[in-house]
Write a protein that holds these residues in place. Structure first.
Motif, PDB file in Angstrom:
ATOM      1  N   VAL A 144       0.850  -1.197   0.000  1.00  0.00           N
ATOM      2  CA  VAL A 144       0.000   0.000   0.000  1.00  0.00           C
ATOM      3  C   VAL A 144       0.885   1.248   0.000  1.00  0.00           C
ATOM      4  O   VAL A 144       0.647   2.204  -0.741  1.00  0.00           O
ATOM      5  N   LEU A 170      -3.399   1.436  -6.056  1.00  0.00           N
ATOM      6  CA  LEU A 170      -3.461   1.854  -4.652  1.00  0.00           C
ATOM      7  C   LEU A 170      -4.768   1.413  -4.007  1.00  0.00           C
ATOM      8  O   LEU A 170      -4.768   0.831  -2.915  1.00  0.00           O
ATOM      9  N   HIS A 173      -4.906  -2.448  -3.488  1.00  0.00           N
ATOM     10  CA  HIS A 173      -4.083  -2.899  -2.362  1.00  0.00           C
ATOM     11  C   HIS A 173      -4.634  -2.402  -1.034  1.00  0.00           C
ATOM     12  O   HIS A 173      -4.534  -3.096  -0.018  1.00  0.00           O
ATOM     13  N   TYR A 174      -5.247  -1.226  -1.046  1.00  0.00           N
ATOM     14  CA  TYR A 174      -5.879  -0.721   0.184  1.00  0.00           C
ATOM     15  C   TYR A 174      -7.041  -1.623   0.600  1.00  0.00           C
ATOM     16  O   TYR A 174      -7.220  -1.916   1.787  1.00  0.00           O
TER      17      TYR A 174
END
Length: 197
Positions: A144, A170, A173-174
């Motif tokens: 992240v 992003l 992955h968050y």
């Protein structure tokens, strides 16, 4: 509000959860039930089977607390937005279509489900998600961070395509990090709502 009641003095009323936007049920109102709904702020229908006014929740306690009423373009149906207390259907389900009344975030909810499924399957050879989860939360958090830095770098450049690409990485992955910590987008929504002033 001008309402066109039918020949029986009724108008269909679609009940929608104001937060989740899910349709909970369909009922019918006459002028008296409409007025009672406005006065009590609890949705009241005209029961065609019992031939009387009926406040949803009068027996179960599962009231539909009124938030807003909208009339459609022809003035012959109502959209009533509510905060429901408990399940709406008399069968005990959240909606009269046997659906859960959960918040949906469109494709992001689908993505949350896919992540959860791949984590559960633990196929680290075929699934990037399972592989990353197998390395532990520190590796997920690190990814992240890496994706955040890449997104910031692309934000300062003029290549919108790369910025969107890194932004998607992003966010993906968050969502994995949220699940690794035992949370979902619903938890983030509640946190942000609590900050509203």
């Amino acid at each position: 509000m001008k309402i066109k009641y039918d020949q029986n003095g009724l108008v269909p009323a679609i009940i929608q959860d104001v937060t989740t936007k899910n349709v909970l049920m369909l009922g019918y109102m006459n002028e008296a039930s409409y007025q009672k709904t406005l006065e009590t702020k609890k949705v009241t229908f005209f029961s065609r089977s019992k031939q009387r006014l009926w406040t949803k929740g009068e027996e179960s306690g599962n009231f539909l607390n009124l938030v807003d009423i909208k009339n459609d373009c022809d003035s012959d149906s109502l959209l009533i937005q509510v905060n429901p207390v408990g399940p709406t259907c008399h069968t005990g389900t959240d909606t009269c279509w046997k659906e859960k009344n959960n918040s949906s975030y469109g494709f992001f909810s689908v993505l949350e489900d896919v992540i959860a499924e791949r984590v559960a399957n633990k196929d680290t050879k075929k699934s990037y998600v399972a592989s990353l989860f197998s390395k532990g939360i520190n590796k997920i958090a690190q990814k992240v961070g890496e994706e955040a830095v890449e997104t910031v770098i692309e934000a300062m450049d003029n290549n919108d395509e790369l910025f969107l690409y890194e932004s998607a990485d992003l966010l993906f992955h968050y969502l994995m990090l949220l699940q690794a910590k035992g949370f979902t987008l619903k938890d983030i929504e509640e946190e942000l709502k609590g900050r509203q002033k």
